[in-house]
Design a protein around this motif. Structure first.
Motif, short mmCIF file in Angstrom:
data_model
loop_
_atom_site.label_atom_id
_atom_site.label_comp_id
_atom_site.label_asym_id
_atom_site.label_seq_id
_atom_site.Cartn_x
_atom_site.Cartn_y
_atom_site.Cartn_z
N LYS A 201 0.83 -1.21 0.00
CA LYS A 201 0.00 0.00 0.00
C LYS A 201 0.86 1.27 0.00
O LYS A 201 0.34 2.37 -0.17
CB LYS A 201 -0.91 0.03 1.23
CG LYS A 201 -1.75 -1.22 1.44
CD LYS A 201 -2.81 -1.40 0.38
CE LYS A 201 -3.74 -2.56 0.77
NZ LYS A 201 -4.82 -2.78 -0.20
N ILE A 202 2.17 1.10 0.19
CA ILE A 202 3.07 2.25 0.27
C ILE A 202 4.23 2.10 -0.72
O ILE A 202 5.37 2.44 -0.42
CB ILE A 202 3.60 2.47 1.70
CG1 ILE A 202 4.19 1.17 2.27
CG2 ILE A 202 2.48 2.99 2.61
CD1 ILE A 202 4.89 1.34 3.62
N HIS A 203 3.93 1.56 -1.89
CA HIS A 203 4.91 1.38 -2.97
C HIS A 203 5.99 0.36 -2.63
O HIS A 203 7.11 0.44 -3.14
CB HIS A 203 5.53 2.72 -3.36
CG HIS A 203 4.52 3.73 -3.83
ND1 HIS A 203 3.92 3.66 -5.06
CD2 HIS A 203 3.95 4.80 -3.19
CE1 HIS A 203 3.06 4.66 -5.19
NE2 HIS A 203 3.05 5.35 -4.08
N GLY A 204 5.62 -0.59 -1.76
CA GLY A 204 6.50 -1.71 -1.49
C GLY A 204 6.03 -2.94 -2.25
O GLY A 204 5.22 -2.84 -3.18
N LEU A 205 6.53 -4.09 -1.85
CA LEU A 205 6.23 -5.34 -2.55
C LEU A 205 5.07 -6.08 -1.89
O LEU A 205 4.92 -6.05 -0.67
CB LEU A 205 7.47 -6.24 -2.55
CG LEU A 205 8.68 -5.69 -3.32
CD1 LEU A 205 9.92 -6.49 -2.96
CD2 LEU A 205 8.42 -5.75 -4.81
N LYS A 206 4.28 -6.75 -2.71
CA LYS A 206 3.22 -7.60 -2.19
C LYS A 206 3.84 -8.78 -1.43
O LYS A 206 4.94 -9.21 -1.72
CB LYS A 206 2.33 -8.11 -3.32
CG LYS A 206 1.56 -7.00 -4.02
CD LYS A 206 0.77 -7.54 -5.19
CE LYS A 206 0.03 -6.42 -5.91
NZ LYS A 206 0.96 -5.45 -6.55
N GLY A 207 3.08 -9.29 -0.48
CA GLY A 207 3.57 -10.43 0.29
C GLY A 207 4.43 -10.04 1.48
O GLY A 207 5.14 -10.89 2.02
N SER A 208 4.36 -8.77 1.89
CA SER A 208 5.16 -8.34 3.03
C SER A 208 4.41 -7.27 3.82
O SER A 208 3.63 -6.49 3.28
CB SER A 208 6.52 -7.81 2.58
OG SER A 208 6.36 -6.75 1.64
N GLY A 209 4.66 -7.25 5.10
CA GLY A 209 4.03 -6.27 5.98
C GLY A 209 4.66 -6.32 7.35
O GLY A 209 5.68 -6.99 7.58
N VAL A 210 4.03 -5.62 8.28
CA VAL A 210 4.58 -5.48 9.62
C VAL A 210 3.46 -5.51 10.65
O VAL A 210 2.39 -4.93 10.44
CB VAL A 210 5.35 -4.14 9.78
CG1 VAL A 210 5.63 -3.83 11.24
CG2 VAL A 210 6.65 -4.17 8.99
N LEU A 211 3.71 -6.20 11.74
CA LEU A 211 2.95 -5.97 12.97
C LEU A 211 3.94 -5.44 13.98
O LEU A 211 4.95 -6.10 14.28
CB LEU A 211 2.31 -7.25 13.51
CG LEU A 211 1.63 -7.05 14.87
CD1 LEU A 211 0.45 -6.09 14.79
CD2 LEU A 211 1.19 -8.39 15.48
N ALA A 212 3.68 -4.25 14.48
CA ALA A 212 4.56 -3.64 15.49
C ALA A 212 3.80 -3.53 16.80
O ALA A 212 2.61 -3.18 16.81
CB ALA A 212 5.03 -2.27 15.04
N LEU A 213 4.47 -3.82 17.88
CA LEU A 213 3.88 -3.74 19.21
C LEU A 213 4.56 -2.65 20.02
O LEU A 213 5.74 -2.35 19.83
CB LEU A 213 4.01 -5.07 19.96
CG LEU A 213 3.43 -6.31 19.29
CD1 LEU A 213 3.67 -7.53 20.18
CD2 LEU A 213 1.95 -6.14 19.01
N LYS A 214 3.80 -2.08 20.92
CA LYS A 214 4.36 -1.14 21.88
C LYS A 214 5.32 -1.91 22.80
O LYS A 214 5.16 -3.12 23.02
CB LYS A 214 3.22 -0.53 22.70
CG LYS A 214 3.60 0.65 23.56
CD LYS A 214 2.34 1.21 24.22
CE LYS A 214 2.66 2.42 25.09
NZ LYS A 214 1.42 2.97 25.71
N LYS A 215 6.30 -1.23 23.33
CA LYS A 215 7.24 -1.87 24.23
C LYS A 215 6.50 -2.57 25.38
O LYS A 215 5.53 -2.02 25.93
CB LYS A 215 8.22 -0.84 24.80
CG LYS A 215 9.15 -0.24 23.74
CD LYS A 215 10.06 0.81 24.34
CE LYS A 215 10.95 1.44 23.28
NZ LYS A 215 11.83 2.50 23.83
N PHE A 216 6.98 -3.76 25.72
CA PHE A 216 6.47 -4.59 26.82
C PHE A 216 5.16 -5.31 26.50
O PHE A 216 4.66 -6.07 27.32
CB PHE A 216 6.30 -3.77 28.11
CG PHE A 216 7.53 -2.96 28.48
CD1 PHE A 216 8.72 -3.61 28.79
CD2 PHE A 216 7.50 -1.58 28.48
CE1 PHE A 216 9.86 -2.87 29.12
CE2 PHE A 216 8.63 -0.84 28.80
CZ PHE A 216 9.82 -1.49 29.12
N ILE A 217 4.58 -5.09 25.32
CA ILE A 217 3.38 -5.82 24.91
C ILE A 217 3.82 -7.10 24.20
O ILE A 217 4.79 -7.12 23.45
CB ILE A 217 2.49 -4.97 23.98
CG1 ILE A 217 2.04 -3.70 24.71
CG2 ILE A 217 1.28 -5.76 23.50
CD1 ILE A 217 1.21 -3.94 25.95
#
Length: 377
Positions: A201-217
């Motif tokens: 969705k941001i001019h990157g490649l299909k088949g990739s993404g991120v889940l980011a968590l807040k510290k300590f979660i």
């Protein structure tokens, strides 16, 4: 071709493609291998992880590379709910979430969790007062997207998180697939616990993404095996995709203000043009993301308009690309109570930084001619 379907997917940025080729040619080793080549590849992977973490204001060990938005959303919903189920089994999810959140939440209902749906107003914006009445002591998770993928409506995440933090220990997940790169998205701007991003969705490649968590979660893993991604997502990490995701995230973040202003200017130029047609109804609210416009032509099916525009080499979509090939009415539009004579004809225009004002001008001429042929009653 005029391509106005960037919320479905974007064209890969040349720098991202260049990086993909370079990493595949130079760092093809398994990052889990103990030899020096594997170590070098792992260092590159960890560098990509730290870059994303810095942008999102968290720590590197809380950034998990996934196959995209759907997996990230599933990992967030299942992983958070199961990890913290000792706090309660009550979950709140907005009515307008992406299917990857809605269906995951529905699946949890089969496993002893109680899910309630947060309603929205006629603009497709969640009712925070409803959350105040729905929130319970045993609410463990609240999931609300930042920007709706069908209408562009911006959700009041800051107001929501402020209320929840002062009244409950519930974790907050935000699907930022449609907002990252267009609005400020990080744990400093959004006081939440989990953020989902999709690379394509941001001019990157299909088949990739991120889940980011807040510290300590923490989250419970969904995939089991070799313990990659800190044990959360087993399976050999595709280093080229991870590095390219970090590249796309960095490019989008570095240019977020400039790109947002450019897209806002284009959409604000189009809105008065579109609403000048008596049979056109604007679906997107005033408070919307800069890159999405949804509108409908009265008593005209969206597919008819899409095909007519496509014949003129203009690419747009119905309200959601994920369900555009299905005949059922959008759950988002139903939640907004769109009138029957407009609900089947919703069209979404979505832009990116590579679109131009010249394309907007061409679209106006083409749309005017199309509307002379396709007239809503």
């Amino acid at each position: 071709m005029i391509y106005f379907d960037n919320s479905a997917t974007t064209k890969v940025h040349p720098e991202v493609m260049k990086t993909f080729v370079a990493v595949n040619e130079k760092f093809w080793a398994n990052p889990a291998s103990i030899h020096e080549f594997g170590h070098q590849t792992n260092e590159l992977l960890q560098s990509a992880r730290e870059q994303v973490a810095e942008i999102l204001h968290t720590s590197g060990d809380k950034v998990y590379f996934t196959s995209g938005g759907t997996e990230s959303n599933n990992l967030a919903i299942f992983g958070l709910a199961n990890k913290y189920k000792n706090r309660g089994r009550h979950i709140l999810v907005s009515e307008i979430e992406h299917p990857s959140v809605l269906e995951a939440a529905k699946h949890l209902m089969k496993n002893g969790f109680e899910v309630e749906w947060i309603p929205v107003d006629s603009d497709g914006v969640i009712l925070v007062d409803a959350v105040k009445s729905l929130l319970r002591d045993d609410t463990v998770l609240v999931s609300v997207m930042h920007v709706n993928n069908e209408t562009g409506a911006i959700q009041p995440i800051e107001e929501l998180s402020t209320f929840i933090r002062s009244n409950n220990r519930a974790l907050i997940h935000v699907d930022a697939v449609q907002s990252f790169g267009k609005l400020p998205v990080h744990f400093g701007a959004l006081d939440v616990d989990a953020i989902t991003i999709s690379s394509h969705k941001i001019h990157g490649l299909k088949g990739s993404g991120v889940l980011a968590l807040k510290k300590f979660i923490e989250v419970e893993p969904m995939l089991f095996g070799g313990g990659q991604e800190s044990g959360i997502r087993s399976g050999t990490t595709p280093v080229p995709l991870a590095v390219c995701t970090a590249k796309a995230v960095r490019l989008a973040n570095d240019n977020v203000q400039t790109n947002a202003e450019k897209m806002k200017k284009m959409t604000e130029d189009l809105i008065p043009f579109l609403t000048s047609f008596p049979t056109v109804k604007m679906i997107s609210p005033t408070k919307r993301a800069p890159h999405i416009i949804s509108f409908s032509v009265r008593n005209v099916k969206g597919e008819v308009l899409i095909n007519a525009l496509q014949q003129k080499n203009v690419i747009v979509s119905t309200s959601s690309a994920c369900s555009s090939r299905q005949t059922k009415t959008s759950h988002v539009l139903k939640a907004m109570h769109i009138q029957d004579d407009y609900i089947k004809g919703v069209i979404r225009l979505s832009f990116s930084s590579i679109n131009t004002q010249e394309e907007i001008n061409q679209f106006k001429k083409i749309f005017t001619n199309v509307m002379k042929v396709i007239k809503g009653d």
